[in-house]
Design an enzyme around this catalytic site. Structure first.
Site, PDB file in Angstrom:
ATOM      1  N   LYS A 145     -15.799  -7.114   5.400  1.00  0.00           N
ATOM      2  CA  LYS A 145     -14.799  -8.037   5.942  1.00  0.00           C
ATOM      3  C   LYS A 145     -14.724  -7.768   7.446  1.00  0.00           C
ATOM      4  O   LYS A 145     -14.807  -6.608   7.867  1.00  0.00           O
ATOM      5  CB  LYS A 145     -13.417  -7.713   5.357  1.00  0.00           C
ATOM      6  CG  LYS A 145     -13.330  -7.809   3.857  1.00  0.00           C
ATOM      7  CD  LYS A 145     -11.940  -7.352   3.420  1.00  0.00           C
ATOM      8  CE  LYS A 145     -11.826  -7.256   1.919  1.00  0.00           C
ATOM      9  NZ  LYS A 145     -10.577  -6.610   1.500  1.00  0.00           N
TER      10      LYS A 145
ATOM     11  N   SER B  65      -2.846  -7.887   3.069  1.00  0.00           N
ATOM     12  CA  SER B  65      -3.065  -7.777   4.515  1.00  0.00           C
ATOM     13  C   SER B  65      -3.438  -9.119   5.136  1.00  0.00           C
ATOM     14  O   SER B  65      -3.047  -9.412   6.273  1.00  0.00           O
ATOM     15  CB  SER B  65      -4.166  -6.754   4.804  1.00  0.00           C
ATOM     16  OG  SER B  65      -3.805  -5.509   4.265  1.00  0.00           O
TER      17      SER B  65
ATOM     18  N   HIS C 167       0.837  -1.208   0.000  1.00  0.00           N
ATOM     19  CA  HIS C 167       0.000   0.000   0.000  1.00  0.00           C
ATOM     20  C   HIS C 167       0.871   1.257   0.000  1.00  0.00           C
ATOM     21  O   HIS C 167       0.568   2.231  -0.693  1.00  0.00           O
ATOM     22  CB  HIS C 167      -0.865   0.056   1.273  1.00  0.00           C
ATOM     23  CG  HIS C 167      -1.875  -1.034   1.424  1.00  0.00           C
ATOM     24  ND1 HIS C 167      -1.925  -1.857   2.528  1.00  0.00           N
ATOM     25  CD2 HIS C 167      -2.888  -1.441   0.620  1.00  0.00           C
ATOM     26  CE1 HIS C 167      -2.931  -2.703   2.405  1.00  0.00           C
ATOM     27  NE2 HIS C 167      -3.522  -2.491   1.251  1.00  0.00           N
TER      28      HIS C 167
ATOM     29  N   ARG D 164      -2.347  -6.098  -8.356  1.00  0.00           N
ATOM     30  CA  ARG D 164      -1.277  -7.092  -8.235  1.00  0.00           C
ATOM     31  C   ARG D 164      -1.482  -8.137  -9.331  1.00  0.00           C
ATOM     32  O   ARG D 164      -1.216  -7.887 -10.486  1.00  0.00           O
ATOM     33  CB  ARG D 164      -1.306  -7.731  -6.844  1.00  0.00           C
ATOM     34  CG  ARG D 164      -0.789  -6.831  -5.737  1.00  0.00           C
ATOM     35  CD  ARG D 164      -1.214  -7.340  -4.397  1.00  0.00           C
ATOM     36  NE  ARG D 164      -2.664  -7.545  -4.419  1.00  0.00           N
ATOM     37  CZ  ARG D 164      -3.429  -7.684  -3.353  1.00  0.00           C
ATOM     38  NH1 ARG D 164      -2.893  -7.680  -2.185  1.00  0.00           N
ATOM     39  NH2 ARG D 164      -4.729  -7.850  -3.457  1.00  0.00           N
TER      40      ARG D 164
HETATM   41  O1  PNS Z   1      -8.914  -2.770   0.494  1.00  0.00           O
HETATM   42  P1  PNS Z   1     -10.209  -3.248  -0.087  1.00  0.00           P
HETATM   43  O2  PNS Z   1     -10.980  -4.010   0.943  1.00  0.00           O
HETATM   44  O3  PNS Z   1     -10.020  -4.022  -1.360  1.00  0.00           O
HETATM   45  O4  PNS Z   1     -11.043  -1.918  -0.449  1.00  0.00           O
HETATM   46  C1  PNS Z   1     -12.352  -2.003  -0.923  1.00  0.00           C
HETATM   47  C2  PNS Z   1     -13.036  -0.610  -0.957  1.00  0.00           C
HETATM   48  C3  PNS Z   1     -13.017   0.038   0.406  1.00  0.00           C
HETATM   49  C4  PNS Z   1     -12.335   0.277  -1.952  1.00  0.00           C
HETATM   50  C5  PNS Z   1     -14.513  -0.855  -1.442  1.00  0.00           C
HETATM   51  O5  PNS Z   1     -15.079  -1.871  -0.679  1.00  0.00           O
HETATM   52  C6  PNS Z   1     -15.387   0.394  -1.350  1.00  0.00           C
HETATM   53  O6  PNS Z   1     -15.182   1.373  -2.036  1.00  0.00           O
HETATM   54  N1  PNS Z   1     -16.400   0.334  -0.472  1.00  0.00           N
HETATM   55  C7  PNS Z   1     -17.324   1.414  -0.244  1.00  0.00           C
HETATM   56  C8  PNS Z   1     -18.709   1.051  -0.742  1.00  0.00           C
HETATM   57  C9  PNS Z   1     -18.906   1.429  -2.185  1.00  0.00           C
HETATM   58  O7  PNS Z   1     -18.701   2.573  -2.584  1.00  0.00           O
HETATM   59  N2  PNS Z   1     -19.361   0.477  -3.023  1.00  0.00           N
HETATM   60  C10 PNS Z   1     -19.649   0.720  -4.437  1.00  0.00           C
HETATM   61  C11 PNS Z   1     -18.449   0.492  -5.304  1.00  0.00           C
HETATM   62  S1  PNS Z   1     -18.053  -1.196  -5.384  1.00  0.00           S
END
Ligand code: PNS
Length: 161
Positions: A47, A131, A23, A93
């Site tokens: 999660k 992570s 990150h 990745r």
């Molecule tokens: O590190 P991660 O868990 O892959 O990040 C995921 C994240 C936080 C970017 C994604 O879950 C997110 O944007 N969640 C907020 C809800 C949202 O906006 N959903 C619509 C788009 S999928």
């Protein structure tokens, strides 16, 4: 439509449970592309997180100098609107990331068409780093020094002691 000023702000969203060198590499590289990068930490992630939102934010602030970090809940596009930002940064990745990332980018763009997702390819050193793997290794007392910064290593040791 975004103006020149708003084009300079990018948001790097994620769960960051916890932040890793992968990150941090993405943050540093995106800072070269944008005037301001805001790290957005998702609260109440689907999660189940090892660390609380406050702990995840603290670890980021203690690991990266001069970085703006905020939490958000609800939709990412609403956070972007509040920040007047139109760019989302995501690290890529393996090919296995692609489906999920493509879906998110399309979902965000259908909600707000001006939003562009910028993908930063992982550094070869961080190809397998995530992570979940870090937590698994920490639980089994493996050496984490090449994977996470010291404040994160300490926080993980504390959780699993
Ligand atoms: O590190 P991660 O868990 O892959 O990040 C995921 C994240 C936080 C970017 C994604 O879950 C997110 O944007 N969640 C907020 C809800 C949202 O906006 N959903 C619509 C788009 S999928």
């Amino acid at each position: 439509m975004p103006t020149e000023t708003t084009n300079k702000i990018a948001v790097y969203p994620g769960t960051f449970d916890p932040i890793t060198y992968g990150h941090i590499d993405v943050i540093k590289r995106s800072q070269k592309l944008f005037e301001k990068v805001i790290v957005a930490v998702l609260e109440n992630s689907r999660k189940s997180c090892l660390f609380s939102t406050a702990e995840r934010i603290d670890m980021i602030k203690n690991s990266v100098a001069d970085i703006e970090v905020e939490s958000f809940s609800g939709l990412l596009v609403d956070f972007l609107k509040r920040k007047n930002a139109f760019f989302v940064i995501r690290g890529l990745r393996a090919v296995s990331d692609f489906d999920y990332e493509f879906q998110m980018a399309i979902a965000n763009k259908s909600l707000v068409p001006e939003i562009e997702t910028i993908f930063i390819m992982t550094d070869k050193e961080h190809f397998y780093l995530n992570s979940t793997l870090v937590k698994e290794l920490a639980k089994n007392r493996a050496d984490l020094k090449d994977l996470v910064p010291e404040p994160v290593e300490r926080a993980l040791q504390e959780k699993f002691k």
